[in-house]
Scaffold this motif. Sequence first.
Motif, PDB file in Angstrom:
ATOM      1  N   VAL A 126      32.859  32.593  37.950  1.00 51.06           N
ATOM      2  CA  VAL A 126      34.013  32.918  37.106  1.00 51.06           C
ATOM      3  C   VAL A 126      34.435  34.377  37.350  1.00 51.06           C
ATOM      4  O   VAL A 126      35.625  34.671  37.508  1.00 51.06           O
ATOM      5  N   ILE A 127      33.458  35.269  37.408  1.00 44.37           N
ATOM      6  CA  ILE A 127      33.789  36.669  37.686  1.00 44.37           C
ATOM      7  C   ILE A 127      34.510  36.777  39.032  1.00 44.37           C
ATOM      8  O   ILE A 127      35.519  37.470  39.168  1.00 44.37           O
ATOM      9  N   GLY A 128      33.994  36.042  40.010  1.00 48.25           N
ATOM     10  CA  GLY A 128      34.616  36.078  41.335  1.00 48.25           C
ATOM     11  C   GLY A 128      36.039  35.563  41.297  1.00 48.25           C
ATOM     12  O   GLY A 128      36.939  36.116  41.949  1.00 48.25           O
ATOM     13  N   LEU A 166      42.662  39.301  40.294  1.00 49.42           N
ATOM     14  CA  LEU A 166      42.980  40.721  40.162  1.00 49.42           C
ATOM     15  C   LEU A 166      43.344  41.313  41.524  1.00 49.42           C
ATOM     16  O   LEU A 166      44.261  42.129  41.630  1.00 49.42           O
ATOM     17  N   ALA A 167      42.631  40.880  42.558  1.00 43.23           N
ATOM     18  CA  ALA A 167      42.865  41.457  43.883  1.00 43.23           C
ATOM     19  C   ALA A 167      44.280  41.175  44.355  1.00 43.23           C
ATOM     20  O   ALA A 167      44.946  42.068  44.896  1.00 43.23           O
ATOM     21  N   ILE A 227      38.580  45.962  38.695  1.00 46.23           N
ATOM     22  CA  ILE A 227      37.979  45.361  39.889  1.00 46.23           C
ATOM     23  C   ILE A 227      36.603  45.966  40.143  1.00 46.23           C
ATOM     24  O   ILE A 227      35.618  45.246  40.370  1.00 46.23           O
ATOM     25  N   VAL A 228      36.499  47.290  40.072  1.00 50.13           N
ATOM     26  CA  VAL A 228      35.209  47.925  40.336  1.00 50.13           C
ATOM     27  C   VAL A 228      34.190  47.511  39.275  1.00 50.13           C
ATOM     28  O   VAL A 228      33.039  47.206  39.588  1.00 50.13           O
ATOM     29  N   GLY A 229      34.631  47.452  38.020  1.00 49.28           N
ATOM     30  CA  GLY A 229      33.714  47.047  36.960  1.00 49.28           C
ATOM     31  C   GLY A 229      33.212  45.627  37.159  1.00 49.28           C
ATOM     32  O   GLY A 229      31.998  45.373  37.165  1.00 49.28           O
ATOM     33  N   LEU A 230      34.137  44.707  37.380  1.00 47.43           N
ATOM     34  CA  LEU A 230      33.732  43.311  37.562  1.00 47.43           C
ATOM     35  C   LEU A 230      32.939  43.135  38.848  1.00 47.43           C
ATOM     36  O   LEU A 230      32.002  42.343  38.913  1.00 47.43           O
ATOM     37  N   PHE A 231      33.327  43.894  39.865  1.00 45.27           N
ATOM     38  CA  PHE A 231      32.604  43.788  41.124  1.00 45.27           C
ATOM     39  C   PHE A 231      31.158  44.238  40.937  1.00 45.27           C
ATOM     40  O   PHE A 231      30.232  43.625  41.475  1.00 45.27           O
ATOM     41  N   THR A 232      30.970  45.305  40.150  1.00 49.12           N
ATOM     42  CA  THR A 232      29.606  45.776  39.895  1.00 49.12           C
ATOM     43  C   THR A 232      28.805  44.679  39.203  1.00 49.12           C
ATOM     44  O   THR A 232      27.667  44.390  39.588  1.00 49.12           O
ATOM     45  N   ALA A 233      29.414  44.064  38.191  1.00 42.12           N
ATOM     46  CA  ALA A 233      28.730  42.964  37.517  1.00 42.12           C
ATOM     47  C   ALA A 233      28.404  41.850  38.511  1.00 42.12           C
ATOM     48  O   ALA A 233      27.312  41.269  38.490  1.00 42.12           O
ATOM     49  N   HIS A 234      29.350  41.570  39.413  1.00 43.69           N
ATOM     50  CA  HIS A 234      29.199  40.521  40.421  1.00 43.69           C
ATOM     51  C   HIS A 234      27.968  40.797  41.281  1.00 43.69           C
ATOM     52  O   HIS A 234      27.130  39.929  41.497  1.00 43.69           O
ATOM     53  N   ILE A 235      27.852  42.030  41.741  1.00 42.79           N
ATOM     54  CA  ILE A 235      26.783  42.369  42.692  1.00 42.79           C
ATOM     55  C   ILE A 235      25.445  42.479  41.953  1.00 42.79           C
ATOM     56  O   ILE A 235      24.409  42.114  42.489  1.00 42.79           O
ATOM     57  N   VAL A 236      25.476  42.943  40.696  1.00 45.76           N
ATOM     58  CA  VAL A 236      24.235  43.005  39.916  1.00 45.76           C
ATOM     59  C   VAL A 236      23.710  41.592  39.702  1.00 45.76           C
ATOM     60  O   VAL A 236      22.516  41.328  39.852  1.00 45.76           O
TER      61      VAL A 236
END
Lengths: 604, 353, 260
Positions: A158-160, A166-167, A234-243
């Motif tokens: 879902v985050i992705g 967003l992208a 994007i950076v916030g969600l991406f961080t969550a994505h990678i974590v």
Amino acid sequence: MSNAATPKGAAGLRAKDAKPSSAKGSGLAGWVDDRTGAAKPVSYLLKKVFPDHWSFMLGEIAMFSLIILLLTGTFLTFWFVPSAGQVIYNGSYVPLKGIAMSEAFKSTVDISFEVRGGLIIRQIHHWAALMFTVSITVHMFRVFFTGAFRKPREINWVIGTVLSLLAINEGFTGYSLPDDLLSGTGLRAAEGFMQSVPVVGSYLAYFVFGGAFPGEAIIPRLYTTHVLLLPALIVGLFTAHIVLVAVHKHTQYPGPGKTNDNVVGYPMMPVYMAKAGGFFFIVFGITTLMAALVTINPIWLYGPYNPSAVTAGAQPDWYMGFADGALRLFPGFFEFHVFGFTLSLNVFIPSLVVMPLLYGIAGAYPFIESWVTGDKREHHLLDRPRNAPARTGLGVMAISFYLILFFAAGNDLMAIKLGLSINDITRAFQILLIVVPPLAYWVTKRFCMSLQRHDRDLVLHGRETGRIVRTAEGAFFEVHQPLPEHQRWALVQHQSEKPLELTATVDANGVRRPGAFKERLRGKVSSFYFADSVDPVTPAELAAAHHDGSAHEAIEAPQEDAGQGWVGQLHGGAEERPETDAYAPHEHQHDHDHEVDPDSTTAR
Amino acid sequence: MEPTGAEGGHPGTALGLDQGHTEGEGGMPERFANPGLPPHVSRSADLGEHAARRAERQVAALFGISMVATVIFLVAYFAIDQNTYRFVPGIGQANLSNIVLGVTLGLSLLCIGLGAVHWAKTLMPDTEVTEARHPQRSSDDARAEAVETIMAGGDATQLARRPLIRYMLGGALGLFALPLGLQVAGSLGPLPHAELSTTFWRKGMRLVRDPELSPIKASDVTIGSVFNVMPEGIDKSHDVLEEKGKAAVLLMRLNPDDIKIAKERDWGHDGIVAYSKICTHVGCPVGLYEQQTHHLLCPCHQSTFDVTEDCKVIFGPAHRPLPQLKITVDAEGYLVADSAFREAVGPSFWERG
Amino acid sequence: MNALAARRRHPAAILLLLLLGLVATGGLYSLLAPKPAQAATATADDVNAGKMLFLANCATCHGLHAEGSKDAPSLAGVGAAAVDFQVGTGRMPLAGPGVQAAASKKIMFTDAQIASLAAYVASLSPGPAIPDDQYTKGDGNIAHGNELFKVNCAMCHNFAGSGGALTRGKYAPSLRNVTGTHIYEAMVSGPQSMPVFNDANLSPTDKNDIISYLHELDKNKNPGGMNLGNLGPVSEGMFIWVFGLGLMIGAAVWLGAKAA
């Protein structure tokens, strides 16, 4: 970089009254650890294992493109002027001399022609933006078709999905900033989209544009959205994505030694540090070479935005193409005039409904599938796409729908390049949009199932070697090379799904059970998914295949060493030879012969 | 509920795919067993120092190329004038500065990457490592503890016992965002009022060429001609671009006999007709006039309008015809508007009617 | 006379004066400098030769007196400019049936023959003449030409003159490497679907400016690198999917593959 202090040493360092430094981890690393206790998490991360596969790099391309975008984007802010104020151009690009334009456009032309190396940074930024959206898209395809979105990764899917949405909006706000003729036309269309919203459309458009189109407000607003709001999200969600990727540990393709309970690959330190770090430079390097050799968004040719001018071939960047295509295909008769009001569904649906709808369905898919399968287990082993024919079919169906919209956005260029009539092309796309997706589903599913059968065939009968052998009796046969155990495993490891059994719709007393309709629906969808599933080869089937053609002979299999031994080496007449034959399968020499009931061999 | 999770305990329990199967009949397992990791195959660099040395040299060379490229970039930044153009095959007249800076920067980056990956592939250990996974869910104890902590915290606040606080807190939290939301939404832009329905055109305004803004005589407009037109004095208006965005008009002259609609002929002058150039779909300028077929095509989404039939839509996603501007000639023979637009131009909106 | 007096302060009057001045200068120039085929210098011989060519090559469709037929338009009033454009760019004689005549590298007539044909058609009824060199040289104001091009031409021919699609298979052709004379003639004669841009709409100087802009594009200056056909974001999208993604995946496959 911290040294590799053992967890025990790190714990010691964190002890309340520890001396500033112990024998291990002195120096700067020790200093940092004294204050942060970073040694343990760092050593955990450095030992983390990543499986190796090219398709796992697609997400990394997106991650690295994002870094490139942040870097080059920061550069561009030093020279870009986000203002719609009108100025007269007097720079070095002759075809624009003396023409009135916005400061946003002038500063972008100046970045291209006056700022030394500015054009290369601008082009890296734009190519990286296209690469970002492309890699996100193919990364999504990979995750979808391999079933990597299943539990426990639904949240990350879902985050992705949100990141992807967003992208593309970040891309739109970005390419609209230079205020050139093409992007200005795009903004004009966007204003039309907003106006089409029922009841509040004109208010919405006036709020977003700060009054009438184009106004002076939209460029600064887009700028804040592009450089602050969306990047922060994007950076916030991406961080969550990678974590979450780190928390879940990476998925892996099925293969020998790979189970649902382990992850097989290379450690972060040093291999993945070098590989991923190196890959960042490769992505950056390729993007830069593209920017050096291939023009992107030549705004100096487009010229400044002018509401009365337009160019042939007015298209958005590729990732907005599907929405533009939807606008081109949606027929005009969806505009209604009732009770003195205008309901412009011919614009509203394709421009503002299709995109959230497609992304909404994508985001909801993991939950739909787990509802259908009733599967609540964790999945860390990926599916081979052929082993999930219904899912793969649905994915291809969605992609075909998307692609038709996407190509429809290029109908005018197709018309000139292929010498066709734009009207015919548009009509054809309208029909294809309805006909192709179900067809794509059906064809893909059938194709997957025949690939599965091919897998079965390969496991049962081995590879054809092309070597023809003549037996002592004069019979000919082709030697079949059985699959080595390690290769075979990939083809037989999956579990086949069976449709859910329909439960009784009434209870013991003949009363309709609550939720019976839901259960029936679920059963229907489940059999849509799995009714004709192809099962993997079982050991018994392999043993039987090896012995077919020798009905009088008992089916043999070893009792103890399952997974070994009863491998058919020869096929096609080989079994008709006496066991003393030089080509006889070696497993015939096994000590334990065993009888298997023929029925049980075909049970699964 | 026969398949999948059912055989492996209650839902929610992580269960390995290779667990939970039952032994088949006759002692043969129902499924194949995972054979375990395949034997490790050594690379050439693992086997001989010679190959390792070669790999080392290759990696070093790639890093070397990167440095050379960086140096060339630094020199080129100062040495190459920004406006130098040279012929480059495949590109044409290329900007030398852009090409050299870009290619050197690209090679500098790319070679670092290629070197690092090649190093990792050939020289770093390539024995696969296995790390164990654990179910994602917390243990039951941890869950119970978390629930207990939350419940205890909740009890400590006495929210359950003191409904007055509960409701008031709910109300306050529910409302506090409203002022912020109102501020941003309310101040973003003015209300449209009737602006979307009006344009700069007024009765008696001359039609002038875009972008020259010179007036047009009826006799200038020969059959088959198309003029891009603005209202006179638009450059003096307060919001030039905003007005241009609504007032753009396309002027065409047809043989009066080709015009099929009486109203269209009446609103024109001797076969000269003026139509809004702003598409009724999403507002692109509809400028593609085919003088033989008298079709107007929008380049954005291919809506096609027939000028002989009062610009009704004959193809594409638009629904409404382009609005016509009623024109006539003044005493000096110049084309003037005979009235403002009688309806809103451009894309549809709710209260348009 | 009164009307004329009233209009003498009008901007168009300046334009007209300018036009007259330019025409006078041009005429003078053409008298003083010997130049190739000009409609103004056509002789009766040219007209006769042109008539012969017309009857042999064009009359089948356009009629014996160029009055047109159901297959081809009347040529009354098209002028020498139209003939020079259509025949000089290889569009006429029509190579075959199609939605519109396409430019062709194969020009069927010599320059002299085209001049005769043009002289003959021009003699039938007055129409736009072949333009004077001075307005087709492309030495005008490039930026002004750019501005005019964006408003009047780009909607069909694309921002860089790469061409674009019209309805039902018709198209606006590419304007790259077309001679100034032919561009000018197309504007005044309005070939096929293209509308007419007469001198009252775009003055000869304006036309020269547009030609100047197009000739500037013909220099093929691509500051950013390969221009991908100057077709806008579609070709960029194709490039990133095919080459960009291809290169990236190639690198990823290499990265994931085991070393020898």
